[in-house]
Design an enzyme around this catalytic site. Structure first.
Site, PDB file in Angstrom:
ATOM      1  N   GLN B 259      22.548   7.014  23.071  1.00 56.48           N
ATOM      2  CA  GLN B 259      22.426   8.193  23.539  1.00 56.48           C
ATOM      3  C   GLN B 259      23.818   8.836  24.633  1.00 56.48           C
ATOM      4  O   GLN B 259      24.393   9.788  24.124  1.00 56.48           O
ATOM      5  CB  GLN B 259      21.222   8.484  24.552  1.00 56.48           C
ATOM      6  CG  GLN B 259      20.216   8.333  23.708  1.00 56.48           C
ATOM      7  CD  GLN B 259      20.003   9.235  22.277  1.00 56.48           C
ATOM      8  OE1 GLN B 259      19.864  10.380  22.327  1.00 56.48           O
ATOM      9  NE2 GLN B 259      19.769   8.489  21.159  1.00 56.48           N
ATOM     10  N   HIS B 262      26.730  10.271  22.939  1.00 56.34           N
ATOM     11  CA  HIS B 262      26.652  11.986  22.340  1.00 56.34           C
ATOM     12  C   HIS B 262      27.683  12.841  22.716  1.00 56.34           C
ATOM     13  O   HIS B 262      28.496  13.440  22.136  1.00 56.34           O
ATOM     14  CB  HIS B 262      25.241  12.275  22.261  1.00 56.34           C
ATOM     15  CG  HIS B 262      24.492  11.801  20.974  1.00 56.34           C
ATOM     16  ND1 HIS B 262      24.793  12.359  19.738  1.00 56.34           N
ATOM     17  CD2 HIS B 262      23.374  11.209  20.955  1.00 56.34           C
ATOM     18  CE1 HIS B 262      23.859  12.033  18.958  1.00 56.34           C
ATOM     19  NE2 HIS B 262      22.901  11.126  19.346  1.00 56.34           N
ATOM     20  N   GLU B 327      13.103  13.208  26.069  1.00 61.53           N
ATOM     21  CA  GLU B 327      13.194  13.446  24.583  1.00 61.53           C
ATOM     22  C   GLU B 327      13.038  12.092  23.787  1.00 61.53           C
ATOM     23  O   GLU B 327      12.097  12.157  22.863  1.00 61.53           O
ATOM     24  CB  GLU B 327      14.754  14.088  24.276  1.00 61.53           C
ATOM     25  CG  GLU B 327      14.935  14.067  22.826  1.00 61.53           C
ATOM     26  CD  GLU B 327      16.188  14.600  22.597  1.00 61.53           C
ATOM     27  OE1 GLU B 327      17.372  14.027  23.566  1.00 61.53           O
ATOM     28  OE2 GLU B 327      16.865  14.957  21.309  1.00 61.53           O
ATOM     29  N   HIS B 328      13.349  10.834  23.991  1.00 63.26           N
ATOM     30  CA  HIS B 328      13.246   9.634  23.449  1.00 63.26           C
ATOM     31  C   HIS B 328      12.823   8.734  24.387  1.00 63.26           C
ATOM     32  O   HIS B 328      13.444   8.625  25.449  1.00 63.26           O
ATOM     33  CB  HIS B 328      14.585   9.246  22.902  1.00 63.26           C
ATOM     34  CG  HIS B 328      15.327  10.220  21.708  1.00 63.26           C
ATOM     35  ND1 HIS B 328      16.475  10.622  22.089  1.00 63.26           N
ATOM     36  CD2 HIS B 328      14.841  10.337  20.652  1.00 63.26           C
ATOM     37  CE1 HIS B 328      16.958  11.416  21.095  1.00 63.26           C
ATOM     38  NE2 HIS B 328      15.914  11.306  20.094  1.00 63.26           N
ATOM     39  N   ASP B 361      16.923   8.608  14.377  1.00 60.57           N
ATOM     40  CA  ASP B 361      17.887   9.474  14.178  1.00 60.57           C
ATOM     41  C   ASP B 361      17.988   9.455  12.916  1.00 60.57           C
ATOM     42  O   ASP B 361      18.576  10.722  12.451  1.00 60.57           O
ATOM     43  CB  ASP B 361      19.050   8.982  14.985  1.00 60.57           C
ATOM     44  CG  ASP B 361      19.132   9.277  16.467  1.00 60.57           C
ATOM     45  OD1 ASP B 361      18.222  10.056  16.895  1.00 60.57           O
ATOM     46  OD2 ASP B 361      20.000   8.914  17.386  1.00 60.57           O
ATOM     47  N   HIS B 420     -13.159  51.204  20.097  1.00 56.37           N
ATOM     48  CA  HIS B 420     -13.850  50.018  19.713  1.00 56.37           C
ATOM     49  C   HIS B 420     -14.910  49.908  19.500  1.00 56.37           C
ATOM     50  O   HIS B 420     -15.643  49.639  18.412  1.00 56.37           O
ATOM     51  CB  HIS B 420     -13.357  48.902  20.793  1.00 56.37           C
ATOM     52  CG  HIS B 420     -11.714  48.645  20.923  1.00 56.37           C
ATOM     53  ND1 HIS B 420     -10.945  49.561  21.230  1.00 56.37           N
ATOM     54  CD2 HIS B 420     -11.168  47.471  20.576  1.00 56.37           C
ATOM     55  CE1 HIS B 420      -9.711  48.844  21.195  1.00 56.37           C
ATOM     56  NE2 HIS B 420      -9.862  47.679  20.852  1.00 56.37           N
TER      57      HIS B 420
END
Lengths: 433, 433
Positions: B259, B262, B327-328, B361, B420
């Site tokens: 990670q 990235h 996230e992961h 991924d 109504h």
């Protein structure tokens, strides 16, 4: 006079386009004010919340007074008419029954390569529910926003409702009790949204905020999006009625007006293939407008945003419906299912001559929080799924990882992501592990 | 040096809070520029799109040249290495297989009162897919964004991808072909988002825009939200590894770095109950950093945002994981299922010692577009549902409407919504119909 469109006229496509693009709400320039309020609540917590409540609601509170006590809630419920409470309970039971059927299933399987895959749904931990004060305080909306959260299994549902000059609607509080809201705070506006998003000493932060509000509340929700989740920003209500000549024009007029009475920005549209019927509906609307408590609001809406669209045949209706993508769609025709099957974009569909939209506002069971302003092209009504989230699950062993590895390593290499490739290869003693 | 936290220290709670709140990205002040670009594209269409493309991508195009031809796409695919194409096809087949299992079911039933209720799912009509240019152009992301739309049944998937100085990544185009993207346009930036949202003479408007992008693209998506739907705004990538001492430290170091490589804003966190193991991982990271092509990016990420959190027992992990809401999440422990069952907030969970995050991924099957920046508290990864919407369905006849009417009319009256009540009562010849 409402808009009149006729699909047989050569200028219809252009006129329909103009009608679709017409704005019904002026965007208020509130972003800067809201940003200031949110920053103050974030920095000062309760102190800012109390200060803004004093300024905007003319209500002087202490931090201890923010939350309504159980006794206050019980007292409010006791002040309501028993038959209205009973109606709320009937509605709550039906809404709960419908929404239980939305609960999603988990997934857990092993594929041909031996990889275990799946997903697991869990409820969010805390939801915030914004409820407007004043005339827009609808107990039915409390049920529609809070019950899906409770059915989802959200343990904490915190409601905020402004009490201008200290006034609160007892029915709104009773609805909160019936729906299982766990906390109620007498604050509103952007400051209440800020308190739910950032938390204060008195109000613990939530993970997602739902519920309708004015321009300040809508702007505040947009600005805190990311800190918390939010629901869709709701616009003025809409109804589109597709009706053949076999209807009682007074019924259809009543349906159009049931949306028009919401507010002057609401929109009611009739599509019909019967010119004489269209005229009868127009006359019935005029008569009923004189008989309504909220006739002047409904009149403004019908005059400025209402429309009657004449088509040569109801076969033309699905394409127009999909362009309009209405919040509420009534199909008051002989074969409503066949017509519904040809339509993609509508928040809720009311089938047949005996299904007025208003029955869905209260007791039918489906949610009345629905996408407006053409959002039904891509969005859905509020549901149990809005209060849950899904974690995907992946499990390999050495064998299945080995079977997936060649493709994964090739793609990581192709993307220039060295460490990605290595984290797979290293487990398999591959060349560059 | 990464952050070091130890749950046995008295200041842990405060230090963890500070760590959670730390910002990893500077918010770029791009809103005004983006608003101008969007307004120009809305007003001028292709002309503005071509002008901004010339300015930002140094690429002079005509309206006819905006769309890539089938021949250009085929040529790009032919230029790719056969083994990479094969890997993309393997990935696509697995992603499609997993996502088919997300297709939701319609609902249609009659309840005890004789009311027919249900819901119906339909695909949105057109999706726009933003694909970044340059180094962030990942063919795997094209698959992950486009395939769920195709599985949902979206008939039109329009992709935009900038081609700075005319350069395009052939693998990205090949992935678009493999994923069934129906149109590809060589434009990017806020101007491409505007073209997808408002439409131009060349690019028909879409209903929803998905896909990652830089700060301009993110701001543009936020600004067109409401005109079209958007997916969640993605932040920098994150991994949280919960590992006991039974792991090979080099494997866990590789996962953290997968990670970190990235970008410098990415975040890698290790939670472990084994101090000696933590030290070994730290050393393994230092060694592997020197061996990576993107070592300097990974180093910046690990130094500025990385963290090692020592806990007395892995029993403490679930509460910390839920606060971080990663996230992961990798659970590299002996009994990963038992630990997973105690966790609520994570985008994707990787179970056991042989499931490195990177396998998800590319080829595992679940989506790699996942909630970042703690959004896993309320949001889910991209799925087929993001490309569908649900219409609720209600049908009464005279009998069932009559059974629901008393509660509905009582609530309409209580809310002061006269029309109504009337729209229901009029069908039943009730008093004020």
């Amino acid at each position: 006079m409402p808009h009149e469109l006729d699909s047989s006229r050569p200028d219809f496509a252009a006129a329909f386009e103009v009608f679709l693009d017409a704005k019904r709400e002026a965007a208020a320039a509130v972003d800067r004010v809201v940003a200031e309020i949110l920053a103050a609540v974030r920095a000062e917590g309760d102190a800012a919340l109390l200060r803004y409540t004093e300024r905007f609601d003319r209500l002087s509170l202490t931090a201890e007074g923010l939350r309504l006590t159980e006794a206050e809630l019980a007292e409010a419920e006791a002040a309501c008419a028993p038959e209205t409470l009973e109606a709320l309970r009937v509605a709550a039971a039906r809404i709960e029954d419908y929404h239980r059927r939305q609960l999603p299933e988990n997934l857990d399987y092993r594929d041909a390569q031996g990889v275990r895959l799946g997903h697991r749904w869990t409820a969010i931990s805390a939801a915030g529910l914004y409820v407007p004060g004043g005339t827009a305080a609808y107990p039915s909306s409390v049920l529609m926003n809070a019950l899906p959260a409770r059915v989802a299994g959200v343990p904490r549902v915190a409601m905020v409702v402004p009490s201008p000059d200290g006034r609160l609607n007892p029915l709104v509080l009773a609805a909160a009790r019936i729906a299982g809201v766990t906390e109620v705070y007498r604050v509103g506006g952007a400051q209440a949204v800020g308190a739910l998003a950032y938390g204060t000493a008195t109000i613990a932060p939530v993970d997602k905020i739902v519920g309708p509000g004015n321009a300040y509340v809508a702007a505040a929700k947009k600005q805190v999006f990311g800190v918390v989740g939010i629901d869709t920003i709701a616009g003025p209500s809409e109804i589109l009625v597709v009706a053949d000549g076999g209807n009682d024009p007074a019924w259809i007029a009543a349906d159009l007006l049931s949306q028009a009475e919401h507010d002057a920005s609401a929109q009611a549209i009739l599509i019909t293939d019967d010119a004489a019927f269209a005229d009868e509906v127009r006359r019935a609307v005029a008569i009923q407008l004189t008989q309504l408590d909220r006739g002047s609001i409904a009149q403004d809406s019908w005059r400025d945003h209402g429309a009657i669209i004449r088509v040569g045949s109801l076969d033309e209706a699905p394409a127009l419906v999909d362009r309009i993508a209405p919040e509420h769609l009534e199909l008051a025709v002989a074969e409503p299912d066949a017509l519904a099957a040809r339509i993609r974009n509508a928040g809720a569909i009311f089938l047949g001559r005996y299904t007025p939209e208003a029955i869905g506002d209260y007791v039918a069971g489906p949610n009345h929080v629905l996408p407006t302003a053409r959002a039904a092209r891509y969005a859905s009504g509020l549901s149990v799924l809005d209060f849950m989230k899904r974690s995907s699950m992946i499990a390999c062993d050495a064998g299945s990882l080995g079977r997936l590895a060649p493709a994964a390593v090739a793609l990581a290499r192709a993307e220039g992501l060295d460490a990605h490739a290595r984290s797979i290869a290293i487990r398999l003693n591959l060349s560059d592990g």
